[in-house]
Design a protein around this motif. Sequence first.
Motif, PDB file in Angstrom:
ATOM      1  N   ARG A  83       0.859  -1.191   0.000  1.00 17.58           N
ATOM      2  CA  ARG A  83       0.000   0.000   0.000  1.00 17.58           C
ATOM      3  C   ARG A  83       0.891   1.235   0.000  1.00 17.58           C
ATOM      4  O   ARG A  83       2.081   1.172   0.357  1.00 17.58           O
ATOM      5  CB  ARG A  83      -0.920   0.026   1.215  1.00 17.58           C
ATOM      6  CG  ARG A  83      -0.213   0.050   2.566  1.00 17.58           C
ATOM      7  CD  ARG A  83      -1.183   0.338   3.722  1.00 17.58           C
ATOM      8  NE  ARG A  83      -2.243  -0.628   3.815  1.00 17.58           N
ATOM      9  CZ  ARG A  83      -2.258  -1.681   4.626  1.00 17.58           C
ATOM     10  NH1 ARG A  83      -1.214  -1.898   5.438  1.00 17.58           N
ATOM     11  NH2 ARG A  83      -3.259  -2.508   4.660  1.00 17.58           N
ATOM     12  N   GLY A  84       0.324   2.351  -0.412  1.00 17.59           N
ATOM     13  CA  GLY A  84       1.023   3.624  -0.331  1.00 17.59           C
ATOM     14  C   GLY A  84       2.388   3.602  -0.988  1.00 17.59           C
ATOM     15  O   GLY A  84       2.550   3.203  -2.136  1.00 17.59           O
ATOM     16  N   ALA A  85       3.414   4.033  -0.229  1.00 20.34           N
ATOM     17  CA  ALA A  85       4.772   4.113  -0.758  1.00 20.34           C
ATOM     18  C   ALA A  85       5.303   2.735  -1.142  1.00 20.34           C
ATOM     19  O   ALA A  85       6.076   2.617  -2.091  1.00 20.34           O
ATOM     20  CB  ALA A  85       5.693   4.763   0.272  1.00 20.34           C
ATOM     21  N   GLN A  86       4.879   1.695  -0.423  1.00 18.76           N
ATOM     22  CA  GLN A  86       5.303   0.336  -0.781  1.00 18.76           C
ATOM     23  C   GLN A  86       4.848   0.001  -2.203  1.00 18.76           C
ATOM     24  O   GLN A  86       5.595  -0.560  -2.996  1.00 18.76           O
ATOM     25  CB  GLN A  86       4.694  -0.685   0.181  1.00 18.76           C
ATOM     26  CG  GLN A  86       5.157  -0.594   1.615  1.00 18.76           C
ATOM     27  CD  GLN A  86       4.368  -1.559   2.489  1.00 18.76           C
ATOM     28  OE1 GLN A  86       3.183  -1.794   2.250  1.00 18.76           O
ATOM     29  NE2 GLN A  86       5.041  -2.096   3.493  1.00 18.76           N
ATOM     30  N   TRP A  87       3.595   0.325  -2.491  1.00 20.77           N
ATOM     31  CA  TRP A  87       3.065   0.040  -3.824  1.00 20.77           C
ATOM     32  C   TRP A  87       3.804   0.848  -4.881  1.00 20.77           C
ATOM     33  O   TRP A  87       4.120   0.335  -5.957  1.00 20.77           O
ATOM     34  CB  TRP A  87       1.566   0.323  -3.867  1.00 20.77           C
ATOM     35  CG  TRP A  87       0.997   0.163  -5.243  1.00 20.77           C
ATOM     36  CD1 TRP A  87       0.682   1.147  -6.133  1.00 20.77           C
ATOM     37  CD2 TRP A  87       0.720  -1.076  -5.912  1.00 20.77           C
ATOM     38  NE1 TRP A  87       0.211   0.610  -7.306  1.00 20.77           N
ATOM     39  CE2 TRP A  87       0.235  -0.754  -7.206  1.00 20.77           C
ATOM     40  CE3 TRP A  87       0.838  -2.414  -5.550  1.00 20.77           C
ATOM     41  CZ2 TRP A  87      -0.143  -1.726  -8.127  1.00 20.77           C
ATOM     42  CZ3 TRP A  87       0.459  -3.384  -6.467  1.00 20.77           C
ATOM     43  CH2 TRP A  87      -0.014  -3.042  -7.731  1.00 20.77           C
ATOM     44  N   ARG A  88       4.074   2.102  -4.596  1.00 18.11           N
ATOM     45  CA  ARG A  88       4.776   2.936  -5.582  1.00 18.11           C
ATOM     46  C   ARG A  88       6.172   2.386  -5.862  1.00 18.11           C
ATOM     47  O   ARG A  88       6.633   2.399  -7.014  1.00 18.11           O
ATOM     48  CB  ARG A  88       4.836   4.386  -5.095  1.00 18.11           C
ATOM     49  CG  ARG A  88       3.468   5.081  -5.081  1.00 18.11           C
ATOM     50  CD  ARG A  88       3.576   6.561  -4.838  1.00 18.11           C
ATOM     51  NE  ARG A  88       4.029   6.885  -3.494  1.00 18.11           N
ATOM     52  CZ  ARG A  88       3.209   6.991  -2.438  1.00 18.11           C
ATOM     53  NH1 ARG A  88       1.902   6.756  -2.575  1.00 18.11           N
ATOM     54  NH2 ARG A  88       3.682   7.304  -1.250  1.00 18.11           N
ATOM     55  N   ARG A  89       6.858   1.884  -4.832  1.00 24.07           N
ATOM     56  CA  ARG A  89       8.177   1.293  -5.060  1.00 24.07           C
ATOM     57  C   ARG A  89       8.059   0.006  -5.877  1.00 24.07           C
ATOM     58  O   ARG A  89       8.892  -0.278  -6.745  1.00 24.07           O
ATOM     59  CB  ARG A  89       8.872   1.015  -3.721  1.00 24.07           C
ATOM     60  CG  ARG A  89       9.389   2.260  -3.021  1.00 24.07           C
ATOM     61  CD  ARG A  89      10.324   1.924  -1.877  1.00 24.07           C
ATOM     62  NE  ARG A  89       9.635   1.241  -0.800  1.00 24.07           N
ATOM     63  CZ  ARG A  89       9.068   1.861   0.239  1.00 24.07           C
ATOM     64  NH1 ARG A  89       9.106   3.193   0.309  1.00 24.07           N
ATOM     65  NH2 ARG A  89       8.466   1.178   1.190  1.00 24.07           N
ATOM     66  N   ALA A  90       7.024  -0.783  -5.596  1.00 25.55           N
ATOM     67  CA  ALA A  90       6.827  -2.012  -6.365  1.00 25.55           C
ATOM     68  C   ALA A  90       6.522  -1.698  -7.823  1.00 25.55           C
ATOM     69  O   ALA A  90       7.005  -2.378  -8.735  1.00 25.55           O
ATOM     70  CB  ALA A  90       5.705  -2.841  -5.747  1.00 25.55           C
ATOM     71  N   GLU A  91       5.724  -0.667  -8.056  1.00 24.17           N
ATOM     72  CA  GLU A  91       5.377  -0.296  -9.432  1.00 24.17           C
ATOM     73  C   GLU A  91       6.583   0.169 -10.227  1.00 24.17           C
ATOM     74  O   GLU A  91       6.598   0.070 -11.457  1.00 24.17           O
ATOM     75  CB  GLU A  91       4.321   0.807  -9.425  1.00 24.17           C
ATOM     76  CG  GLU A  91       2.897   0.306  -9.410  1.00 24.17           C
ATOM     77  CD  GLU A  91       1.940   1.324  -9.960  1.00 24.17           C
ATOM     78  OE1 GLU A  91       1.122   0.985 -10.837  1.00 24.17           O
ATOM     79  OE2 GLU A  91       1.998   2.483  -9.504  1.00 24.17           O
ATOM     80  N   ALA A  92       7.587   0.682  -9.527  1.00 28.27           N
ATOM     81  CA  ALA A  92       8.785   1.163 -10.219  1.00 28.27           C
ATOM     82  C   ALA A  92       9.671   0.011 -10.698  1.00 28.27           C
ATOM     83  O   ALA A  92      10.545   0.226 -11.540  1.00 28.27           O
ATOM     84  CB  ALA A  92       9.584   2.080  -9.293  1.00 28.27           C
ATOM     85  N   LEU A  93       9.442  -1.191 -10.191  1.00 25.64           N
ATOM     86  CA  LEU A  93      10.227  -2.347 -10.612  1.00 25.64           C
ATOM     87  C   LEU A  93       9.652  -2.927 -11.906  1.00 25.64           C
ATOM     88  O   LEU A  93       8.471  -2.775 -12.204  1.00 25.64           O
ATOM     89  CB  LEU A  93      10.222  -3.420  -9.521  1.00 25.64           C
ATOM     90  CG  LEU A  93      10.797  -3.022  -8.168  1.00 25.64           C
ATOM     91  CD1 LEU A  93      10.625  -4.154  -7.167  1.00 25.64           C
ATOM     92  CD2 LEU A  93      12.258  -2.631  -8.290  1.00 25.64           C
ATOM     93  N   ASP A  94      10.501  -3.610 -12.649  1.00 24.28           N
ATOM     94  CA  ASP A  94      10.088  -4.218 -13.908  1.00 24.28           C
ATOM     95  C   ASP A  94       8.965  -5.219 -13.667  1.00 24.28           C
ATOM     96  O   ASP A  94       9.059  -6.079 -12.792  1.00 24.28           O
ATOM     97  CB  ASP A  94      11.288  -4.924 -14.542  1.00 24.28           C
ATOM     98  CG  ASP A  94      11.024  -5.363 -15.965  1.00 24.28           C
ATOM     99  OD1 ASP A  94      10.177  -4.738 -16.642  1.00 24.28           O
ATOM    100  OD2 ASP A  94      11.681  -6.322 -16.414  1.00 24.28           O
TER     101      ASP A  94
END
Length: 234
Positions: A83-94
């Motif tokens: 959720r939140g920042a965790q999700w944004r970091r995951a989305e930045a990965l291939d």
Amino acid sequence: MDDAATDPGDTDPRDAAPQYVLPLVVRLERDAPPERTDALEASARAVLTFLTDPRSTEPAGEWHDAVTAWTDGRIRKVVRRARGAQWRRAEALDGLTLQHRTATVRVFPPVPLDGWPADLARLQVGGTDFDDTEPPAAPAAGTPVLWLNPALSMTAGKAMAQTGHGAQLTYAALPAAAREIWADAGFPLAVRTAATAAWRRLATAGLPVVHDAGFTEIPADSATVIGDHPALRH
């Protein structure tokens, strides 16, 4: 949720291969959790979309070698939440994100069991349980259905991994023409829990059946999902 499909009672040469895992992350915001059925269907559709993407299927594709290494072993899948920042970091990965009604799931290229990217390794496996606010409607006629075993109780995360397995096995069992039609339509499907009598009939219909490896929640070799695609009906 950590999961792998297996064949009951067999000594499989895939067990001798290096083992990889297909990571999936479900977006689970506190104020907007997904509907359970939406998440199960999203997981299945995301796996199919990932595996049929040219980056996975073409020999020169950037995911091809990792997918091949993964399918040489067990088709293990792990569902985590963010959720939140965790999700944004995951989305930045291939990877590849699929949104299905209230649910959003991202699939990443397979990684070695002990070789997770740090931003994914930090995500929680537990807590991936949520419910439907209303019982899902009956699937429309002609819709491929992944039927859940009514005798098993699984968290949403566990069931998401199982429907991912079920979708993958169902696609593999289809004739080439039916695969192409399904893919061109965007992999429409439904996930429902079978009635007990219907499950017994499905289990003898020659359809793809997922047998769990028994790493979590349920006993090894439990039949969890049956893939019922119209093109597999004789």
